[in-house]
Write an enzyme that holds these catalytic residues in place. Sequence first.
Site, short mmCIF file in Angstrom:
data_model
loop_
_atom_site.label_atom_id
_atom_site.label_comp_id
_atom_site.label_asym_id
_atom_site.label_seq_id
_atom_site.Cartn_x
_atom_site.Cartn_y
_atom_site.Cartn_z
N GLY A 12 -4.73 4.01 2.99
CA GLY A 12 -3.65 3.64 2.09
C GLY A 12 -4.15 2.64 1.07
N CYS A 48 2.21 7.13 10.33
CA CYS A 48 2.14 7.60 8.94
C CYS A 48 3.29 8.55 8.61
CB CYS A 48 0.79 8.24 8.65
SG CYS A 48 -0.61 7.13 8.94
N SER A 82 -6.68 6.11 9.32
CA SER A 82 -5.64 6.20 8.31
C SER A 82 -6.10 5.53 7.02
CB SER A 82 -4.34 5.56 8.81
OG SER A 82 -4.55 4.20 9.16
N GLY A 126 -6.98 -0.16 1.99
CA GLY A 126 -8.12 0.69 2.29
C GLY A 126 -7.92 1.59 3.47
N HIS A 166 -1.89 -1.75 13.37
CA HIS A 166 -3.20 -2.41 13.40
C HIS A 166 -3.27 -3.28 14.65
CE1 HIS A 166 -3.95 -1.13 9.34
NE2 HIS A 166 -2.92 -1.82 8.86
N ARG A 179 0.84 -1.20 0.00
CA ARG A 179 0.00 0.00 0.00
C ARG A 179 0.88 1.25 0.00
NH1 ARG A 179 1.07 2.29 4.61
NH2 ARG A 179 1.34 1.08 6.51
N GLY A 180 0.25 2.40 -0.26
CA GLY A 180 0.96 3.65 -0.12
C GLY A 180 1.10 4.04 1.34
N GLY A 181 1.96 5.01 1.61
CA GLY A 181 2.08 5.54 2.96
C GLY A 181 3.25 4.97 3.73
#
Length: 208
Positions: A137, A166, A135, A148, A75, A68-70
């Site tokens: 991503g 982040c 958040s 997501g 989690h 993912r991005g970021g």
Amino acid sequence: MTWLVKHLGLAPYEPTVAAMETLTLSRQPDTEDELWLLQHPPTYTLGLAGKPEHLLQTTDIPVIRTERGGQITYHGPGQLVGYLLLDVRRLGYGVRELVRRMEQSIIDLLADQGISAYGREDAPGVYVAGAKIASLGLRIKNGCCYHGLALNVDMDLTPFNWINPCGYANMPISQLKDLGISLPIDEVAQQLARHLERNIVLNAQEPR
């Protein structure tokens, strides 16, 4: 447009991501979009451009590289994760607008509870009074997205102290519980699904 909503409970991170990748790479033009709602065991994830130095303290929480991005995020149980497996080409708008609609869905959910929230142009996510509560991503492959959002509901926030969330040092983190919202996470998931469906799927062709 419609999509299939799946409630997956507490699911380990890596097999879940592998399943998302498999679905995304095997999609056909008529493959139905899906929304997966779940929680993860304690896990740090580091995005494509993630810098290891944003992990401030080594712990027994696994750190997993992901597509993912970021930057880095956390989690854990009590955090609601929503994975959007969408053919973005069918939506009628681009990825930037999709992210904005994801943020708006969380903002709408909080507004239902009397909480004023907002997004930030410089730092994707949703914020309440300067503290980050969700958040975002995504990863795009072959015109389709997966990964997501993550909304903090009622969780142990301590692991956020051991990272720059982040990529932002000293970023305050909030959750629904701290805002006086005591809804069960399953109910939050149902409400979030409704807002996401309205903003992303049902109104796909309507500019917001």
